[in-house]
Motif scaffolding. Structure first.
Motif, PDB file in Angstrom:
ATOM      1  N   LYS A 519       0.824  -1.218   0.000  1.00 10.85           N
ATOM      2  CA  LYS A 519       0.000   0.000   0.000  1.00 10.85           C
ATOM      3  C   LYS A 519       0.857   1.267   0.000  1.00 10.85           C
ATOM      4  N   ALA A 520       2.128   1.132   0.406  1.00 12.19           N
ATOM      5  CA  ALA A 520       3.006   2.305   0.474  1.00 12.19           C
ATOM      6  C   ALA A 520       4.448   1.846   0.322  1.00 12.19           C
ATOM      7  N   MET A 521       5.298   2.780  -0.097  1.00  9.05           N
ATOM      8  CA  MET A 521       6.719   2.495  -0.259  1.00  9.05           C
ATOM      9  C   MET A 521       7.541   3.718   0.126  1.00  9.05           C
ATOM     10  N   HIS A 522       8.762   3.453   0.624  1.00  5.70           N
ATOM     11  CA  HIS A 522       9.752   4.500   0.833  1.00  5.70           C
ATOM     12  C   HIS A 522      11.026   4.044   0.135  1.00  5.70           C
ATOM     13  N   VAL A 523      11.470   4.831  -0.842  1.00  7.23           N
ATOM     14  CA  VAL A 523      12.648   4.478  -1.634  1.00  7.23           C
ATOM     15  C   VAL A 523      13.680   5.588  -1.501  1.00  7.23           C
ATOM     16  N   SER A 524      14.897   5.219  -1.066  1.00  3.19           N
ATOM     17  CA  SER A 524      16.003   6.180  -0.995  1.00  3.19           C
ATOM     18  C   SER A 524      16.878   5.993  -2.228  1.00  3.19           C
ATOM     19  N   ILE A 525      17.208   7.090  -2.884  1.00  4.87           N
ATOM     20  CA  ILE A 525      17.891   7.049  -4.176  1.00  4.87           C
ATOM     21  C   ILE A 525      19.060   8.016  -4.158  1.00  4.87           C
ATOM     22  N   ALA A 526      20.113   7.677  -4.900  1.00  6.19           N
ATOM     23  CA  ALA A 526      21.181   8.637  -5.232  1.00  6.19           C
ATOM     24  C   ALA A 526      21.026   8.942  -6.713  1.00  6.19           C
ATOM     25  N   ASN A 664      15.720   2.921 -18.688  1.00  4.75           N
ATOM     26  CA  ASN A 664      16.326   1.596 -18.751  1.00  4.75           C
ATOM     27  C   ASN A 664      16.499   1.085 -17.326  1.00  4.75           C
ATOM     28  N   LEU A 665      16.052  -0.150 -17.077  1.00  2.88           N
ATOM     29  CA  LEU A 665      16.040  -0.735 -15.738  1.00  2.88           C
ATOM     30  C   LEU A 665      17.034  -1.886 -15.673  1.00  2.88           C
ATOM     31  N   ALA A 666      17.805  -1.941 -14.590  1.00  5.36           N
ATOM     32  CA  ALA A 666      18.823  -2.989 -14.460  1.00  5.36           C
ATOM     33  C   ALA A 666      19.076  -3.282 -12.986  1.00  5.36           C
ATOM     34  N   ASP A 667      19.928  -4.276 -12.742  1.00  3.77           N
ATOM     35  CA  ASP A 667      20.341  -4.662 -11.385  1.00  3.77           C
ATOM     36  C   ASP A 667      19.132  -5.025 -10.527  1.00  3.77           C
ATOM     37  N   TRP A 668      18.375  -6.031 -10.991  1.00  7.40           N
ATOM     38  CA  TRP A 668      17.205  -6.494 -10.243  1.00  7.40           C
ATOM     39  C   TRP A 668      17.654  -7.263  -9.012  1.00  7.40           C
ATOM     40  N   ARG A 669      17.097  -6.907  -7.847  1.00  4.80           N
ATOM     41  CA  ARG A 669      17.479  -7.547  -6.585  1.00  4.80           C
ATOM     42  C   ARG A 669      16.239  -7.797  -5.724  1.00  4.80           C
ATOM     43  N   ALA A 670      16.427  -8.727  -4.765  1.00  2.00           N
ATOM     44  CA  ALA A 670      15.366  -9.000  -3.793  1.00  2.00           C
ATOM     45  C   ALA A 670      15.286  -7.855  -2.792  1.00  2.00           C
ATOM     46  N   ALA A 671      14.052  -7.473  -2.450  1.00  2.00           N
ATOM     47  CA  ALA A 671      13.833  -6.386  -1.486  1.00  2.00           C
ATOM     48  C   ALA A 671      12.573  -6.693  -0.692  1.00  2.00           C
ATOM     49  N   ASP A 672      12.753  -7.313   0.486  1.00  2.00           N
ATOM     50  CA  ASP A 672      11.636  -7.559   1.402  1.00  2.00           C
ATOM     51  C   ASP A 672      10.495  -8.322   0.715  1.00  2.00           C
ATOM     52  N   VAL A 694      19.181   2.963  -6.551  1.00  2.00           N
ATOM     53  CA  VAL A 694      18.401   2.759  -5.332  1.00  2.00           C
ATOM     54  C   VAL A 694      19.321   2.318  -4.205  1.00  2.00           C
ATOM     55  N   LYS A 695      19.207   2.964  -3.069  1.00  2.00           N
ATOM     56  CA  LYS A 695      20.015   2.635  -1.897  1.00  2.00           C
ATOM     57  C   LYS A 695      19.222   1.829  -0.868  1.00  2.00           C
ATOM     58  N   LYS A 696      17.914   2.064  -0.798  1.00  2.00           N
ATOM     59  CA  LYS A 696      17.112   1.402   0.221  1.00  2.00           C
ATOM     60  C   LYS A 696      15.654   1.390  -0.213  1.00  2.00           C
TER      61      LYS A 696
END
Length: 719
Positions: A519-526, A664-672, A694-696
């Motif tokens: 329902k919600a997300m918090h994404v930290s980015i550089a 362009n999307l890359a570096d797919w990783r598991a996140a919770d 994406v950092k977090k």
């Protein structure tokens, strides 16, 4: 050496003040000081020449500096462009010069002129287009050749038209940023009629409709010698210059005649109150308006004196009453507008704080009504005449200004001695003349009242003055465009292949049950732009329609918020500022393109998933999936083996107008419990604009509702 006009003026002023103290000592009051009459002013007139092909030339010698300037005015302006291509003449005026000629590009011409400190410039206007040059006397041969080449052999290169269109898009996107610009634009529409050619606005659709061929056709239709008035001023011998111009242009054949007078229908808005609501301001801009007249009207001279006395300066009635006595305005003035080629706009303009909006309108109405009870006095008229006549010389204090005046009279068909009569006609104006034109043209009950302001802060509702019509200034969005290949603005329906691809993506990201629980997300980015250092960015998303973004900048934290209730930007110490509705819509559409949000709806029948062709991305034959229906169109490029989205494409609106976005999307990783891309490379119209790492990622964090609420106290809104 011949004295300049300024030198003569200074000597005259010095002579006056040399006897001033003695005269003042003998007079009991400054009003008894004898003021000598203005000396006769006979400015040097340019020489008029008409070639056999109809080109009119004015030559004005001025040997004070070794410079030579020339301007050609061509009949035909934006008032003559098609309603479906408004903006054509503005872009024509730009690309005429930037597009270069058949022998050299505009960039090459820039280099050629720059080393000579010279200019060749073009432009478009409501009634005409212009082309001019300016150069040192010693460079005339070279620069004049360049001028003639641009005049007669423009190329209108397509890449420069593309730039001009993007600049026009940028202007459209920003046209509601400035209150004064809004008030002027809507005033013209109310005074002339919204469909009047002098009141039309360029829109994304009309600008996009202009082609290179349109510019070529316009030039071919209007740029002919019989439609040109050319004026040259500077350090030259008239006989030699005439010979040069005859050699260059006399053999140029005539073409179709351009418009001598634009027959335009004027449909002023009916009397009443018109409102543009602007919640992000604390001041009101008020225009009380109607249709004015032209300068060939016999009443013009009396109107000029009335305008100066009633609303023309610091000693005018409006200023003395509304600003000085009542303290209701920081700016106030107006009168009966006049133009050379078409009617001006009659208006009384007021700038006031929001809390005195209605009171200021009522004060101006009283001043207009009082004209019948308290006519303009002889003293007011004398002050107005003195102001006009004392300022008159500054309209003509250089030979090039005199030349410009004469070209204007020629263009609009005014008699060549129109200026010569001006001072004498102003002097002849009487109190009876002034009060007659006031009674003839200015009637409070016939005016439309336009208010641009924050209605929440008005002293009273505008409706307390009568019926109110709201004016919608929303900028129409650009038309839906087709891109390359089979891309469309919105796919018509899902197909089985499309649904299967969408399901594969959902499964790869973690499955529908997990996705739907978000329902919600918090994404930290550089995030960094091209070549720049990364900046920390925090994005808070509350599906389906709330977004909060914090960007750390060198000036401090910038916050951007969009929700159904509010859309604004704020920065510490600078307060907040609301965003236009179109920008709010654009931000919410970005939220609807979020990967998680779209993947949550792969089984939603209101979304459409249409499989198209394939396209090579690196070593992968990516499957193309067009998505639309309940959301703005977006295209996914999917790795058929993994189900990962490798690329997104979409349409968006930026500060410079519409663009084609690509990520362009890359570096797919598991996140919770989900699998998401950690690297994003963003492009606009094929050019890289930024990279984000994406950092977090936090899923379903507890978000304070205040994140999406506009602060109650906002300094930028309360100043």
């Amino acid at each position: 050496m011949k004295k300049s006009l300024l030198s003569i003026l200074l000597i005259a002023v010095a002579a006056t003040f040399a006897t001033g103290p003695q005269a003042a000592a003998q007079a009991a009051s400054w009003q008894q000081i004898e003021i000598p009459p203005l000396a006769a002013f006979k400015p040097q007139q340019p020489k008029r020449i008409e070639l056999k092909n109809g080109m009119v030339i004015f030559l004005q010698e001025d040997h004070e500096l070794p410079l030579i300037d020339g301007t050609a005015r061509i009949r035909g302006g934006s008032v003559n462009e098609p309603a479906t291509k408004v903006g054509l003449v503005d872009m024509y005026g730009e690309v005429w010069r930037t597009g270069g000629t058949k022998t050299q590009t505009g960039d090459q011409l820039d280099d050629f002129l720059e080393v000579r400190a010279a200019k060749v410039e073009t432009g478009g206007g409501p009634d005409s287009a212009t082309i001019s040059w300016s150069c040192l006397k010693g460079d005339l041969d070279d620069v004049f050749k360049a001028f003639a080449d641009v005049l007669q052999n423009p190329e209108f290169r397509a890449d420069k038209l593309d730039i001009a269109q993007k600049e026009a898009f940028d202007g459209i996107s920003r046209r509601n940023d400035d209150v004064g610009e809004i008030a002027h634009r809507e005033t013209v529409k109310l005074a002339y009629g919204s469909n009047n050619p002098y009141a039309r606005d360029a829109e994304y659709a009309t600008v996009a409709a202009v082609t290179r061929q349109d510019l070529i056709d316009w030039h071919g239709k209007y740029v002919h010698p019989n439609n040109i008035i050319l004026g040259v001023s500077g350090d030259f011998d008239s006989a030699a210059m005439e010979a040069r111009l005859r050699a260059a242009f006399e053999s140029w054949p005539k073409g179709p005649a351009g418009p001598r007078k634009n027959e335009v229908k004027y449909s002023p808005a009916p009397p009443g109150n018109y409102l543009v609501t602007k919640d992000d301001v604390n001041q009101s801009t008020i225009h009380m308006l109607g249709l004015g007249t032209t300068r060939d009207n016999p009443d013009y001279y009396a109107i000029s004196v009335f305008n100066e006395a009633f609303g023309g300066g610091f000693s005018s009635r409006l200023f003395n009453d509304i600003r000085t006595k009542r303290g209701l305005a920081y700016s106030v003035g107006g009168g009966i507008g006049t133009n050379f080629g078409h009617p001006g706009i009659l208006q009384v303009s007021i700038g006031t704080k929001s809390q005195s909006t209605i009171e200021a309108i009522q004060a101006a109405a009283e001043d207009i009504d009082n004209l019948a009870k308290q006519p303009i006095t002889d003293d007011e008229i004398q002050r107005a005449k003195d102001a006009i006549l004392n300022a008159f010389i500054f309209r003509l204090d250089s030979p090039d200004k005199i030349l410009s005046e004469r070209m204007t009279y020629e263009y609009y068909g005014y008699p060549p001695d129109w200026l010569d009569k001006y001072q004498a006609e102003i002097k002849k104006v009487t109190a009876a003349d002034v009060n007659r034109v006031a009674a003839k043209y200015l009637h409070r009950d016939q005016l439309a009242v336009l208010v641009v302001g924050n209605t929440k802060e008005f002293d009273k509702p505008l409706s307390s003055l009568g019926s109110v019509k709201d004016i919608d200034i929303t900028i129409p969005p650009p038309p839906a465009e087709k891109g390359q290949g089979e891309e469309t603005a919105k796919p018509a329906a899902s197909n089985p292949e499309g649904k299967a691809l969408a399901a594969k993506v959902s499964a790869a990201m973690g499955g529908l049950p997990k996705l739907k629980s978000i329902k919600a997300m918090h994404v930290s980015i550089a995030e960094s732009d091209s070549g720049g250092a990364p900046s920390p960015v925090d994005v808070f998303l509350a599906f389906p329609d709330r977004m909060h973004v914090d960007v750390q900048t060198p000036q401090g934290k910038l916050t951007i918020v969009a929700s159904p209730d509010a859309a604004f930007m704020s920065m510490a110490g600078m307060g907040s500022r609301s965003m236009p509705p179109a920008q709010k819509t654009e931000m919410l559409s970005q939220l609807q393109h979020d990967l998680v949000y779209v993947a949550q709806h792969t089984d939603d029948p209101s979304f459409t998933f249409t499989a198209a062709a394939t396209e090579k991305i690196g070593d992968v034959d990516a499957a193309i999936l067009d998505i639309g229906g309940a959301i703005p169109w977006v295209r996914w490029y999917i790795d058929p083996k993994t189900g990962y989205v490798l690329r997104e494409k979409y349409k968006a609106m930026g500060q410079s107008g519409p663009f084609e976005g690509e990520t362009n999307l890359a570096d797919w990783r598991a996140a919770d419990g989900l699998t998401l891309p950690y690297k994003h490379q963003n492009k606009q119209n094929g050019k890289e604009t930024s990279n984000a790492e994406v950092k977090k990622i936090e899923l379903n964090p507890t978000l304070d509702p205040k994140l999406f609420a506009k602060p109650a106290e906002a300094p930028a809104d309360k100043q």
